[in-house]
Design a protein around this motif. Structure first.
Motif, PDB file in Angstrom:
ATOM      1  N   ARG A 245      12.234   4.610  -7.913  1.00  0.00           N
ATOM      2  CA  ARG A 245      11.704   5.108  -6.630  1.00  0.00           C
ATOM      3  C   ARG A 245      12.744   4.972  -5.526  1.00  0.00           C
ATOM      4  N   ALA A 249      14.140   7.911  -3.144  1.00  0.00           N
ATOM      5  CA  ALA A 249      14.148   7.769  -1.682  1.00  0.00           C
ATOM      6  C   ALA A 249      15.544   7.979  -1.124  1.00  0.00           C
ATOM      7  N   ASN A 299       4.872   4.426   5.072  1.00  0.00           N
ATOM      8  CA  ASN A 299       4.929   5.288   3.891  1.00  0.00           C
ATOM      9  C   ASN A 299       6.158   5.003   3.036  1.00  0.00           C
ATOM     10  N   TRP A 303       5.886   3.855  -0.854  1.00  0.00           N
ATOM     11  CA  TRP A 303       6.569   4.530  -1.948  1.00  0.00           C
ATOM     12  C   TRP A 303       7.404   3.555  -2.769  1.00  0.00           C
ATOM     13  N   GLY A 334       1.176   4.575  -3.273  1.00  0.00           N
ATOM     14  CA  GLY A 334       2.545   5.013  -3.516  1.00  0.00           C
ATOM     15  C   GLY A 334       2.651   6.523  -3.589  1.00  0.00           C
ATOM     16  N   LEU A 335       1.599   7.185  -4.099  1.00  0.00           N
ATOM     17  CA  LEU A 335       1.602   8.649  -4.170  1.00  0.00           C
ATOM     18  C   LEU A 335       1.667   9.256  -2.777  1.00  0.00           C
ATOM     19  N   GLN A 336       0.852   8.720  -1.850  1.00  0.00           N
ATOM     20  CA  GLN A 336       0.900   9.248  -0.489  1.00  0.00           C
ATOM     21  C   GLN A 336       2.277   9.025   0.115  1.00  0.00           C
ATOM     22  N   GLY A 337       2.838   7.832  -0.089  1.00  0.00           N
ATOM     23  CA  GLY A 337       4.154   7.543   0.463  1.00  0.00           C
ATOM     24  C   GLY A 337       5.205   8.514  -0.046  1.00  0.00           C
ATOM     25  N   GLY A 338       5.164   8.814  -1.351  1.00  0.00           N
ATOM     26  CA  GLY A 338       6.138   9.749  -1.911  1.00  0.00           C
ATOM     27  C   GLY A 338       5.959  11.152  -1.389  1.00  0.00           C
ATOM     28  N   TYR A 340       4.615  11.983   1.444  1.00  0.00           N
ATOM     29  CA  TYR A 340       4.999  11.948   2.860  1.00  0.00           C
ATOM     30  C   TYR A 340       6.509  12.130   3.014  1.00  0.00           C
ATOM     31  N   LEU A 341       7.277  11.356   2.261  1.00  0.00           N
ATOM     32  CA  LEU A 341       8.736  11.462   2.351  1.00  0.00           C
ATOM     33  C   LEU A 341       9.214  12.838   1.890  1.00  0.00           C
TER      34      LEU A 341
END
Length: 362
Positions: A245, A249, A299, A303, A334-338, A340-341
């Motif tokens: 991850r 990122a 976020n 992630w 973690g899905l939302q964070g990914g 989002y980025l």
């Protein structure tokens, strides 16, 4: 592919890229050096002192222990009238030798460290408690540990990838190299795509080198001192997932840097804008309440760590007019964070392509 290979060579011919790699290794070295003290086990002198204090406390406990337990149980019973779940730990009041020893950090947090980390989050412990909060509180990245300290340096490597991406675009524009390059390859979309992809892929070694150096160095440090602790197979799986991850990122951060280099045109402006946004999200996140869900720092953490939790305070007024503050804990997956980025990188890249195709690069 031809343009991409050319851009990758140009990226690694730049001193900024090599300087970023060197700085990543320096940051990793400082991170490892900072863990030397906490990774060391207690010395013989500290153990002897702890045993002496423990013997004295044990003697007092044998004299007054029963009375202290009775008092604790009475207080617990009184508290249970208002809070049925009250637990004062009356069954675990006897002194232990480890209470008198200086704390030693293992490579991964043990059960006590993970349980202690839960006290840092003030969630509502009612029936509405999200079960995912407990999973996050007990994850590998909570508590006091060597791997947790290593993860704390990950944002620095991402920032270096971002700066390299910014500089890759702004430096060529300011020196006129970009305009010269467009005379050989006038298709601007292809030029931008090759540069953005080169920055995204070309900074992966920088991020990986920094992470491997700090995580591997801290693990080696604990191995030398014999304080690695019981690292389970699932811990290694999670460390590997965190590493993957982190690479993703880093790719997105470099792409964002390239886009902002086009949109803001100056490296100082691009780096300063991101620094202000991250600072504001970290400092003013608490007053935002539930809106913390949409800050970049929240976020990014979600992630990297596979999910994160944040507290939201709500002020309620009862029938008598008294105002009380209650806490709830919200979860960002973690899905939302990914996503989002990814969305941030995609939107900025799209805007940058449109601007790059229309703006004079001189």
């Amino acid at each position: 592919m031809r343009l991409l290979r050319v851009e990758l060579r140009r990226l690694w011919m730049r001193r900024v890229t090599w300087g970023g790699l060197l700085l990543a290794l320096v940051v990793a070295g400082l991170g490892v050096a900072g863990q030397i003290g906490s990774a060391q086990p207690p010395t013989d002198r500290q153990v002897a002192e702890a045993e002496a204090f423990y013997a004295e406390e044990l003697e007092r406990w044998e004299e007054n222990g029963e009375q202290q337990v009775e008092q604790c149980e009475e207080a617990e019973a009184e508290a249970a009238a208002d809070d049925p779940g009250a637990d004062f730990g009356c069954d675990d009041m006897a002194p232990r030798l480890e209470y008198f020893l200086p704390p030693t950090v293992s490579f991964v947090p043990d059960a006590d460290d993970r349980e202690a980390a839960a006290f840092g989050v003030p969630p509502d412990r009612g029936e509405s408690q999200d079960p995912r909060v407990a999973e996050i509180e007990q994850s590998l990245w909570t508590g006091w540990s060597g791997v947790g300290a290593a993860a704390g340096y990950a944002p620095a490597f991402l920032m270096l990838a971002f700066v390299v991406g910014v500089s890759f675009m702004t430096a060529e524009r300011s020196t006129g190299a970009l305009g010269m390059w467009l005379t050989f390859e006038p298709r601007r979309s292809r030029v931008y795509g090759s540069k953005a992809l080169a920055a995204a892929l070309g900074t992966v070694p920088l991020v990986v080198a920094g992470w491997v150096a700090v995580a591997g160095g801290i693990y080696t440090l604990h191995a030398v001192f014999g304080t690695v602790g019981p690292v389970a197979a699932e811990d290694w799986v999670e460390i590997g997932a965190f590493s993957a991850r982190l690479v993703v990122a880093g790719v997105l951060c470099a792409a964002v840097g390239t886009a902002l280099g086009v949109l803001l045109r100056h490296a100082v402006a691009a780096v300063g804008a991101v620094a202000v946004v991250l600072w504001a999200g970290a400092v003013f996140g608490y007053p935002l309440g539930a809106a913390q869900r949409w800050t970049p720092t929240t976020n990014l953490t979600a992630w990297l760590e596979g999910g994160t939790a944040y507290g939201v305070a709500q002020e309620l007024r009862d029938e008598t007019g008294m105002v009380t503050t209650t806490w709830t804990t919200e979860v960002v997956t973690g899905l939302q964070g990914g996503l989002y980025l990814l969305a941030v990188a995609a939107v900025l890249t799209l805007l940058a392509v449109v601007v790059f195709r229309r703006r004079d690069v001189a």
